[in-house]
Every structure is written in structure tokens, then in C-alpha cells.
Write an enzyme that holds these catalytic residues in place. Sequence first.
Site, PDB file in Angstrom:
ATOM      1  N   CYS A 103      42.559  41.457  44.477  1.00 12.64           N
ATOM      2  CA  CYS A 103      42.014  42.829  44.372  1.00 12.64           C
ATOM      3  C   CYS A 103      41.520  43.154  42.967  1.00 12.64           C
ATOM      4  O   CYS A 103      40.882  44.187  42.769  1.00 12.64           O
ATOM      5  CB  CYS A 103      43.069  43.837  44.789  1.00 12.64           C
ATOM      6  SG  CYS A 103      43.775  43.499  46.399  1.00 12.64           S
ATOM      7  N   CYS A 129      48.341  54.423  52.676  1.00 16.58           N
ATOM      8  CA  CYS A 129      47.627  53.143  52.590  1.00 16.58           C
ATOM      9  C   CYS A 129      46.149  53.332  52.282  1.00 16.58           C
ATOM     10  O   CYS A 129      45.523  54.274  52.783  1.00 16.58           O
ATOM     11  CB  CYS A 129      47.706  52.398  53.923  1.00 16.58           C
ATOM     12  SG  CYS A 129      49.367  52.170  54.564  1.00 16.58           S
ATOM     13  N   LYS A 136      42.798  54.639  47.637  1.00 14.20           N
ATOM     14  CA  LYS A 136      43.365  55.365  48.786  1.00 14.20           C
ATOM     15  C   LYS A 136      42.287  56.025  49.630  1.00 14.20           C
ATOM     16  O   LYS A 136      42.325  55.951  50.846  1.00 14.20           O
ATOM     17  CB  LYS A 136      44.388  56.400  48.268  1.00 14.20           C
ATOM     18  CG  LYS A 136      44.842  57.440  49.267  1.00 14.20           C
ATOM     19  CD  LYS A 136      45.776  56.898  50.316  1.00 14.20           C
ATOM     20  CE  LYS A 136      45.226  56.475  51.617  1.00 14.20           C
ATOM     21  NZ  LYS A 136      44.607  57.328  52.553  1.00 14.20           N
ATOM     22  N   HIS A 187      38.758  50.545  49.461  1.00 14.95           N
ATOM     23  CA  HIS A 187      39.171  49.357  48.695  1.00 14.95           C
ATOM     24  C   HIS A 187      38.515  48.094  49.259  1.00 14.95           C
ATOM     25  O   HIS A 187      39.161  47.302  49.944  1.00 14.95           O
ATOM     26  CB  HIS A 187      40.698  49.265  48.725  1.00 14.95           C
ATOM     27  CG  HIS A 187      41.266  48.136  47.929  1.00 14.95           C
ATOM     28  ND1 HIS A 187      40.627  47.570  46.839  1.00 14.95           N
ATOM     29  CD2 HIS A 187      42.459  47.467  48.048  1.00 14.95           C
ATOM     30  CE1 HIS A 187      41.380  46.604  46.343  1.00 14.95           C
ATOM     31  NE2 HIS A 187      42.492  46.512  47.063  1.00 14.95           N
TER      32      HIS A 187
END
Length: 385
Positions: free
Chosen positions: A84, A207, A329, A333
Site C-alpha cells: 500500500c 474499513c 477510508k 484506497h
Amino acid sequence: MTRQAWVLGAASNRFGKMKETGREAASRVALEAIQMAGLDPNEIGYTFVSNAFGVAERQAHIGPLINTALGIPEVPSHTVESACSSSSAALHDAYVHVAGGFLDAALVVGVEKLSHLDTLNATSYFAMGADYPFESHNGATFPGLYATIADAHVKRYGTETEQLGSVAVKNHLNASLNPHAHFQKPITMDTYLNSPVIASPLRLYDCCPFSDGAAAVVVVAAEKYPNPGMEPLVIRASARAGSIAAMHDRPELTGLPASQRASQVAFKQAKVEPSQIDFMEVHDCFTIAELVALEDMGFFPRGEAGKATAEGLTARDGKLPVNPSGGLKAKGHPISATGASQVVEIFEQFNGMAGGRQVPKSNVALAHNVGATGSSASVHIFSRR
Ligand SMILES: CC(C)(COP(=O)(O)OP(=O)(O)OC[C@H]1O[C@@H](n2cnc3c(N)ncnc32)[C@H](O)[C@@H]1OP(=O)(O)O)[C@@H](O)C(=O)NCCC(=O)NCCS
């Protein structure tokens, strides 16, 4: 030798579900960033690309395809993978080359497209970024691993559900003002509290979603571009750090040592204190990650970031705005685009392009991006000239 390096152009598409292929989206935002910087593609000396899960599109080695679309097929490129934190690692590489005098202008592009996969398949791909034989192979997923961090934080510091929820409510509100964001609707605390548990104690709204997206950043040597058309971001610090990958081998779960180390190096490089940061984009793949990041980097004492968030200190108009973009969030992402997109937000804030989400003060800003559960981390600090 080091010389001053600037971010002179930065662009992103809207995160969410992309109709375009990864290579098309990446090429388009790259051209936008180059044009925003006032450069011709021919001035780019190297393209640093991030596309960790390109194989999900049956496409590896995407750099030459992007360069060909830009009309610069002869320009070298390579793919930088750090889960990430891939495109912040690519930015670090670009910075090192430009500040070190090896390149006058470099392109950083991050892109990911996995929306054609279902949740199970996307989760399985992402889990490859953890310690595969020990964690992923035994069923650990990122929601599960971050739930373990959240559980440890709750047990040690008494972190409350509503404190995690206040991260989600704040970031969804910010994203509602961001045309690049995956989710553009605010949520209430009730919506958060009534959402299903994904991996206890984390709920749906704790998430980040699965997002497609692309973001690009142009890094130049300041001395070669003396009359910039845009307000450049002076790269005051570009730091990376690593840590033990497998969570079961770590002595402590309530913090990420890689974030701690990278931020300490960055503050030293930039010669600034945490108190001098006006706003920041931090890695909130799960709400707990935002709280841990703020504590790891020294913005709040251990166990205090949740209370500070619930009290509004990190709101857009608070003392220390955190994730004015909506963060991972709610902005979304798309793994390899995330680090570059944090820089896009800071660039837009510095250039007064952030519309309703413009923060009150934008002279010094920080971007914090984590790979996996903290086996790698990047911290960049930017200021005005
Ligand atoms: C949380 C998660 C499991 C939800 O997946 P899911 O249950 O399959 O959800 P679906 O895709 O079926 O979506 C159901 C609804 O919830 C919404 N939704 C999905 N994920 C969401 C999220 N993270 N936050 C808010 N809403 C979300 C969808 O938009 C959809 O809304 P709709 O019914 O109004 O269209 C999934 O988003 C996830 O795993 N996120 C974490 C990704 C990750 O690990 N990234 C790497 C981090 S290191």
C-alpha cells in the site's frame, strides 16, 4: 550533493470503479500532472510506476506502456512495489534521483484496478502483501490483521468504539467535498454504529473500500524550473523505514515501528517539529490506523488520538486537520495510487484548489503512507518556497 526538489504538478482521477484500464487511467493522469507542471512529456527523464496488483489485469511492466502513451517510449521506467506504500516509495526514488542530481524531472504514477474481482478474490490478492506462509495462508486478511491491532489498542488504552467512529464520520465528511473521492456522502455516528461487524472490533465503516484509481506526481529540480506556474511543494523530507512483517513476531501491536522511524527521520531531515505541521494526509486504511499513525508520529500521546479525534481536533477546521481529502477510508484506497494521491491532496491545498475542503493553513504538510500492516512506511514533509 543534494539540491532542492519540488512537486510541480499532481493529478488524480476519481477513485471508485474505473471504466478505463489501469494503463489508460495512469497515462491520462500522468499527462494531466505533466501539463499542470507546465512541462512537455519530453522533459521527463524517468518514470517511476507503482502497480502492485497489475497481474489482476493480466498486465505487468506497465511503465513502458504509459511512456509510449505519453509519446516518450525511449524514457526508462520501472515498477516500484511496496504494497500500500508503493507510490510513496516511488516518490522517494524520484526524490533521491532529482535531489541527487541524476534527473532534472521525474514522473511518479500509481495505479490499481481490481473492481472486476469479487470481495473474496480482491481480499486474497491484497493478503499477498502480508507474510504469506504464516499469515495469509492461514486465513489472515487485512481487516483481520488491523482488527488485531485495534483489539490490542482497545485493551491497552480503553479506545472507545465512538472514537473509532469519529475517524470514519470525519473522513466521510471530508470526502463528501472531494470530487476525487470514492464515497461522496457524509455518514452519521448512528450509521457507523449500526454498520455490520467485519472483523471485531472493526465495522464496515472502519474499513477502506476496494477502489480503482490512478494518481501522478511530477518531481523537478528547483534550479532547472525557476519560474513555476503552480505553487510548488518543496520536498523538505522524504523518509522510508521498515519493520518486521509478520505481526506474531512483533513485540508490540499498538504502534507501527516503521511509522515511528520514518517520521523521526523525516522531522530531522525537514528540521521541523510535529507542532509546525499545518495539516496532514495519513494512512487510515482502517480507522484504528489513523489513531495509531497520529500516536506513532508523536502528534498525540499514546492512547490519546481517539479522544482528540472525538473532540474535533483533527477535523478540517480543527487545530490539526487530518485527512482533509477523506483519507483511504472515504476517498478510497487503490493500493498503488494511494501514496501519490496523498500528494495530490497536499498540492491542491497549497494551490487553493481544494474548494469546500480547503484547510485554514497550508504552509507545511505531511504525508504518511504504510505498506501492509507496517512492514514499510514512508513519511514526506512539504513546505511552501
Ligand atoms: C469491508 C469490506 C469487507 C466490505 O465488502 P463487502 O461486504 O463485500 O461489501 P460490498 O462490496 O458487497 O458492498 C456492500 C455495500 O457497502 C458499501 N461498502 C463496501 N465497502 C465499504 C467500506 N469500506 N466503507 C463503506 N461502505 C462500503 C458498498 O458501497 C455497498 O453499498 P451499496 O449497497 O449502497 O451499493 C471490504 O470493503 C473490504 O475488505 N475492505 C478492506 C480492503 C482492504 O483490506 N484493503 C487493504 C487495506 S491494508
